[in-house]
Design an enzyme around this catalytic site. Sequence first.
Site, PDB file in Angstrom:
ATOM      1  N   SER A   1      -8.797 -12.337  -0.857  1.00  0.00           N
ATOM      2  CA  SER A   1      -9.230 -13.733  -0.802  1.00  0.00           C
ATOM      3  C   SER A   1     -10.720 -13.740  -1.112  1.00  0.00           C
ATOM      4  O   SER A   1     -11.393 -12.720  -0.916  1.00  0.00           O
ATOM      5  CB  SER A   1      -9.006 -14.266   0.618  1.00  0.00           C
ATOM      6  OG  SER A   1      -9.746 -15.435   0.827  1.00  0.00           O
TER       7      SER A   1
ATOM      8  N   TYR B   1      -9.755 -12.497   9.536  1.00  0.00           N
ATOM      9  CA  TYR B   1      -9.281 -12.747   8.167  1.00  0.00           C
ATOM     10  C   TYR B   1     -10.210 -12.099   7.138  1.00  0.00           C
ATOM     11  O   TYR B   1      -9.756 -11.382   6.245  1.00  0.00           O
ATOM     12  CB  TYR B   1      -9.178 -14.258   7.925  1.00  0.00           C
ATOM     13  CG  TYR B   1      -8.480 -14.609   6.628  1.00  0.00           C
ATOM     14  CD1 TYR B   1      -7.130 -14.337   6.450  1.00  0.00           C
ATOM     15  CD2 TYR B   1      -9.172 -15.221   5.578  1.00  0.00           C
ATOM     16  CE1 TYR B   1      -6.479 -14.655   5.265  1.00  0.00           C
ATOM     17  CE2 TYR B   1      -8.526 -15.549   4.391  1.00  0.00           C
ATOM     18  CZ  TYR B   1      -7.186 -15.266   4.241  1.00  0.00           C
ATOM     19  OH  TYR B   1      -6.547 -15.584   3.061  1.00  0.00           O
TER      20      TYR B   1
HETATM   21  N1  LIG Z   1      -3.448 -20.280  -0.101  1.00  0.00           N
HETATM   22  C1  LIG Z   1      -4.693 -19.952  -0.235  1.00  0.00           C
HETATM   23  O1  LIG Z   1      -5.570 -20.813  -0.380  1.00  0.00           O
HETATM   24  C2  LIG Z   1      -5.115 -18.516  -0.254  1.00  0.00           C
HETATM   25  C3  LIG Z   1      -6.463 -18.245  -0.529  1.00  0.00           C
HETATM   26  C4  LIG Z   1      -6.885 -16.923  -0.530  1.00  0.00           C
HETATM   27  C5  LIG Z   1      -5.987 -15.911  -0.268  1.00  0.00           C
HETATM   28  N2  LIG Z   1      -4.703 -16.201  -0.004  1.00  0.00           N
HETATM   29  C6  LIG Z   1      -3.795 -15.093   0.312  1.00  0.00           C
HETATM   30  O2  LIG Z   1      -2.651 -15.131  -0.516  1.00  0.00           O
HETATM   31  C7  LIG Z   1      -1.516 -14.665   0.188  1.00  0.00           C
HETATM   32  C8  LIG Z   1      -0.415 -15.706   0.131  1.00  0.00           C
HETATM   33  O3  LIG Z   1      -0.898 -16.903   0.718  1.00  0.00           O
HETATM   34  P1  LIG Z   1      -0.020 -18.244   0.788  1.00  0.00           P
HETATM   35  O4  LIG Z   1      -0.980 -19.367   0.795  1.00  0.00           O
HETATM   36  O5  LIG Z   1       1.058 -18.201  -0.209  1.00  0.00           O
HETATM   37  O6  LIG Z   1       0.560 -18.096   2.273  1.00  0.00           O
HETATM   38  P2  LIG Z   1       1.826 -18.783   2.981  1.00  0.00           P
HETATM   39  O7  LIG Z   1       2.323 -19.951   2.208  1.00  0.00           O
HETATM   40  O8  LIG Z   1       1.443 -18.987   4.403  1.00  0.00           O
HETATM   41  O9  LIG Z   1       2.918 -17.620   2.919  1.00  0.00           O
HETATM   42  C9  LIG Z   1       2.730 -16.443   3.627  1.00  0.00           C
HETATM   43  C10 LIG Z   1       3.917 -15.556   3.408  1.00  0.00           C
HETATM   44  O10 LIG Z   1       3.722 -14.356   4.196  1.00  0.00           O
HETATM   45  C11 LIG Z   1       4.922 -14.089   4.884  1.00  0.00           C
HETATM   46  N3  LIG Z   1       4.672 -13.410   6.151  1.00  0.00           N
HETATM   47  C12 LIG Z   1       3.754 -13.739   7.094  1.00  0.00           C
HETATM   48  N4  LIG Z   1       3.884 -12.921   8.150  1.00  0.00           N
HETATM   49  C13 LIG Z   1       4.916 -12.079   7.870  1.00  0.00           C
HETATM   50  C14 LIG Z   1       5.539 -11.019   8.572  1.00  0.00           C
HETATM   51  N5  LIG Z   1       5.155 -10.668   9.807  1.00  0.00           N
HETATM   52  N6  LIG Z   1       6.560 -10.360   7.986  1.00  0.00           N
HETATM   53  C15 LIG Z   1       6.996 -10.720   6.759  1.00  0.00           C
HETATM   54  N7  LIG Z   1       6.434 -11.719   6.040  1.00  0.00           N
HETATM   55  C16 LIG Z   1       5.418 -12.392   6.602  1.00  0.00           C
HETATM   56  C17 LIG Z   1       5.544 -15.455   5.133  1.00  0.00           C
HETATM   57  O11 LIG Z   1       6.914 -15.294   5.355  1.00  0.00           O
HETATM   58  P3  LIG Z   1       7.735 -16.188   6.450  1.00  0.00           P
HETATM   59  O12 LIG Z   1       7.110 -17.534   6.479  1.00  0.00           O
HETATM   60  O13 LIG Z   1       9.129 -16.180   5.937  1.00  0.00           O
HETATM   61  O14 LIG Z   1       7.578 -15.489   7.730  1.00  0.00           O
HETATM   62  C18 LIG Z   1       5.236 -16.181   3.832  1.00  0.00           C
HETATM   63  O15 LIG Z   1       6.216 -15.889   2.876  1.00  0.00           O
HETATM   64  C19 LIG Z   1      -1.998 -14.352   1.614  1.00  0.00           C
HETATM   65  O16 LIG Z   1      -2.264 -12.981   1.732  1.00  0.00           O
HETATM   66  C20 LIG Z   1      -3.263 -15.156   1.733  1.00  0.00           C
HETATM   67  O17 LIG Z   1      -4.159 -14.577   2.657  1.00  0.00           O
HETATM   68  C21 LIG Z   1      -4.237 -17.491   0.021  1.00  0.00           C
END
Ligand SMILES: NC(=O)c1ccc[n+]([C@@H]2O[C@H](COP(=O)([O-])OP(=O)(O)OC[C@H]3O[C@@H](n4cnc5c(N)ncnc54)[C@H](OP(=O)(O)O)[C@@H]3O)[C@@H](O)[C@H]2O)c1
Lengths: 245, 78
Positions: A136, A149
């Site tokens: 991130s 984080y």
């Molecule tokens: N969105 C942003 O603005 C942003 C910005 C910078 C970085 N990122 C990074 O990009 C990645 C994806 O983000 P996102 O926004 O797509 O997040 P999200 O919509 O919250 O999705 C997170 C995913 O991680 C899975 N997960 C969480 N805990 C888990 C566990 N204990 N075991 C298995 N799966 C687990 C969830 O699965 P379940 O819900 O099925 O448990 C879900 O599929 C993350 O690493 C995040 O830090 C995102």
Amino acid sequence: MGGNIIVTGVTSGIGLGLSTALLEKDCTILGIGRDISKLQRQINLESNKQFFFESFDLSDLGGIEELINNFISAHGKIDGFVHCAGIEETIPLSMYKVDKVRRIYEINVFAAIELLRIVSKKKNSNDGASFIFLSSVMGALGQSGKVGYCSTKAAILGMVKASAIELAKRKIRVNAVLPGIVTTPLTEKLFSELSEENISRIKDMHPLGIGEVGDITPVITFLLSNQSRWITGQSLTVDGGYSIQ
Amino acid sequence: MKISDFIHGLAEELEIESRLTANTNIKDLDEWDSLQAMVLISYVSEYFGVSLTGSDIHEITTIESLITKIGPERFEQE
Ligand SMILES: NC(=O)c1ccc[n+]([C@@H]2O[C@H](COP(=O)([O-])OP(=O)(O)OC[C@H]3O[C@@H](n4cnc5c(N)ncnc54)[C@H](OP(=O)(O)O)[C@@H]3O)[C@@H](O)[C@H]2O)c1
């Protein structure tokens, strides 16, 4: 593109968008997440014969190897792996007790390293495979309430560089993608805790505005593809200009 | 958790110098700022599993109004 790709965090946000894009590129996917109902709303699991979902809690670090081995026995070696699973939380330092710190490290860092350890074995992946980790912009910057984080996302950057060197002899590439704020359930939760004023301040900090999942997935598919064959150990920021100010 | 323990714990987490009572308007405290709001959200989430939103924080004035937001039924009798 084709090939066997493992995607974690497949039930939501970036992982879900990426899987949809990879299915269109004829890839065979092992998708890992927990809540299948979120996935079923987007991908028809019955008709998609190249998508294999495993409901698995990645904090069960000891069970990851069997999960990966089962897929490889049935479908062959891995060509790509993308770790999208991750948790984001805002907890002030004064309340960040070690059990909470451990919980975020388990998913964001330890599961990432354990998956990389297993997938990068010669018996499990093809030479020239590509591994991508979602860090991130917060892995390079700081923000209050984000000791957990930011430090987990910074850990990813170190892991990517060290493993890129270790795996280069097999032409395996390892890279990190650093998104700015992208609209997903993760950021919806984050925004729900903030005042309108703070939300518009964050939006204003992105010169090109807040991103969409579709702004990140093409970068990941590029890094998975052979077109990026000379790119390894990099931290690729995709943030609408957030970090240049 | 009893209301008195809640107020005591909150004063500790917010590191408030003055005495905190049910009638104290948290926004009048010298220490109150956006970081304190974050501590408050985390404290309430940890002990009650209640996620206060940005607009909840906007609406809260006294500790009593905070207790109303959390739900008085969640507290034990004194
Ligand atoms: N969105 C942003 O603005 C942003 C910005 C910078 C970085 N990122 C990074 O990009 C990645 C994806 O983000 P996102 O926004 O797509 O997040 P999200 O919509 O919250 O999705 C997170 C995913 O991680 C899975 N997960 C969480 N805990 C888990 C566990 N204990 N075991 C298995 N799966 C687990 C969830 O699965 P379940 O819900 O099925 O448990 C879900 O599929 C993350 O690493 C995040 O830090 C995102």
